[in-house]
Design a protein around this motif. Structure first.
Motif, short mmCIF file in Angstrom:
data_model
loop_
_atom_site.label_atom_id
_atom_site.label_comp_id
_atom_site.label_asym_id
_atom_site.label_seq_id
_atom_site.Cartn_x
_atom_site.Cartn_y
_atom_site.Cartn_z
N LEU A 207 0.86 -1.18 0.00
CA LEU A 207 0.00 0.00 0.00
C LEU A 207 0.89 1.23 0.00
N TYR A 208 0.76 2.05 -1.04
CA TYR A 208 1.55 3.28 -1.19
C TYR A 208 0.65 4.48 -0.92
N LEU A 209 1.04 5.31 0.07
CA LEU A 209 0.27 6.48 0.50
C LEU A 209 1.09 7.74 0.25
N HIS A 210 0.45 8.81 -0.25
CA HIS A 210 1.18 10.06 -0.44
C HIS A 210 0.21 11.23 -0.50
N GLY A 211 0.61 12.35 0.10
CA GLY A 211 -0.14 13.59 -0.01
C GLY A 211 0.24 14.30 -1.30
N THR A 212 -0.75 14.85 -1.99
CA THR A 212 -0.45 15.49 -3.27
C THR A 212 0.31 16.80 -3.11
N ALA A 213 0.27 17.41 -1.91
CA ALA A 213 0.96 18.68 -1.67
C ALA A 213 2.24 18.49 -0.87
N ASP A 214 2.83 17.30 -0.94
CA ASP A 214 4.08 17.02 -0.23
C ASP A 214 5.23 17.72 -0.95
N ARG A 237 -2.98 5.15 -2.65
CA ARG A 237 -3.94 6.14 -2.15
C ARG A 237 -3.24 7.48 -2.12
N HIS A 238 -3.80 8.47 -2.79
CA HIS A 238 -3.25 9.82 -2.82
C HIS A 238 -4.27 10.78 -2.21
N TYR A 239 -3.80 11.63 -1.30
CA TYR A 239 -4.69 12.49 -0.52
C TYR A 239 -4.55 13.94 -0.97
N PRO A 240 -5.60 14.48 -1.61
CA PRO A 240 -5.53 15.85 -2.15
C PRO A 240 -5.23 16.87 -1.05
N GLY A 241 -4.20 17.69 -1.28
CA GLY A 241 -3.85 18.77 -0.37
C GLY A 241 -3.04 18.37 0.83
N ALA A 242 -2.86 17.07 1.04
CA ALA A 242 -2.10 16.61 2.21
C ALA A 242 -0.61 16.84 2.00
N ARG A 243 0.10 17.12 3.09
CA ARG A 243 1.53 17.36 3.05
C ARG A 243 2.30 16.08 3.39
#
Length: 268
Positions: A207-214, A237-243
């Protein structure tokens, strides 16, 4: 919140402090692998969520980090860090024979966890990578040609949209707030190249997780590494606006829910 127990062992380059959050009747073991400059004590809420989900949780402070021995943030070979993580993972697995092991690595810890999976994938039932340093890292690219490391500390505002996260990070005496060490930069570069060239993780569920605003570990850099190691078991899973620190983001409950749902899906 579950109270961890600490223990110490002789690591590859000196004494390493590890923590364990024990579940009364665990159904799996979760190994947490923290990022650069920080320590496992910052992951108490992650461990608590996993314990409630049925995991006994463990992990080390890497050499030169947190409560472990060594010059601060000095790592000359990331294979040594992988070896220390394996010592902790095997100890926990030995205490809970037959239970599946899930490894969760964040940032630099994602690099370590991915390398662990390449070398010891048979030990793992699943792998979770949170904003992993994989493929390339613009920080390493900028620092590698320099003889003297700049003293600019990490900007805490890059960690989370929750301002209290950055404030706690800046005030934490176990967090490193100084410059990179040149040998560590060289070791990061070598580790990235080694992982990129090793190949696919195969059928291992990832499972690869990342914030789009990192802005600290850029998703487009990590994408290079994900493509280098991806196998048939990859979920993203990519999280919009997350750092950068998705486990400390304003939607942290959603992120932790995604992790536990993934674990439920892939565990036998």
């Amino acid at each position: 919140m579950t109270t961890p127990q600490e223990w110490e062992f002789a690591g590859t380059r000196g004494a390493v402090t590890a923590r364990i959050w024990a579940a009364p009747e665990p159904r799996y073991v979760a190994v947490l692998v923290h990022g650069y400059g920080e320590h496992l004590g910052r992951y108490g809420h992650v461990a608590d969520a996993l314990v409630r989900h049925g995991a006994t949780v463990c992990g080390p402070d890497h050499m030169g980090h947190g409560r472990s021995a060594g010059d601060r943030v000095l790592i000359e070979d990331y294979e040594d860090v992988v070896a220390d993580v394996r010592t902790v993972a095997r100890a926990a697995a030995g205490d809970h024979p037959g239970l599946p092991v899930v490894m969760i690595g964040h940032s630099m810890g994602g690099l370590v966890a991915a390398r662990y999976a390449q070398l010891h994938g048979g030990d793992l039932a699943a792998l979770v990578l949170s904003a992993p340093v994989l493929g390339r890292w613009h920080v390493v690219d900028a620092l590698l040609p320099l003889e003297e490391m700049p003293g600019t500390p990490l900007d805490p505002s890059t960690l989370s949209r929750d301002a209290s996260v950055g404030e706690a990070y800046a005030a934490d005496p176990l967090v490193w707030h100084g410059p990179f060490k040149k040998p560590t930069v060289r070791a990061l570069d070598a580790a990235l190249r080694r992982i990129n060239g090793y190949g696919s993780l195969g059928a291992l569920p990832v499972l690869y997780l990342h914030g789009t605003a990192d802005e600290l570990v850029r998703p487009e850099d990590t994408r290079v590494g994900i493509e280098a190691v991806r196998g048939e078991g990859l979920t993203e899973r990519h999280y919009p606006g997350a750092r950068h620190e998705v486990f400390n983001e304003t939607n942290r409950a959603e992120v932790l829910g995604d992790v536990t749902a993934f674990v439920d899906r892939v565990l036998p």
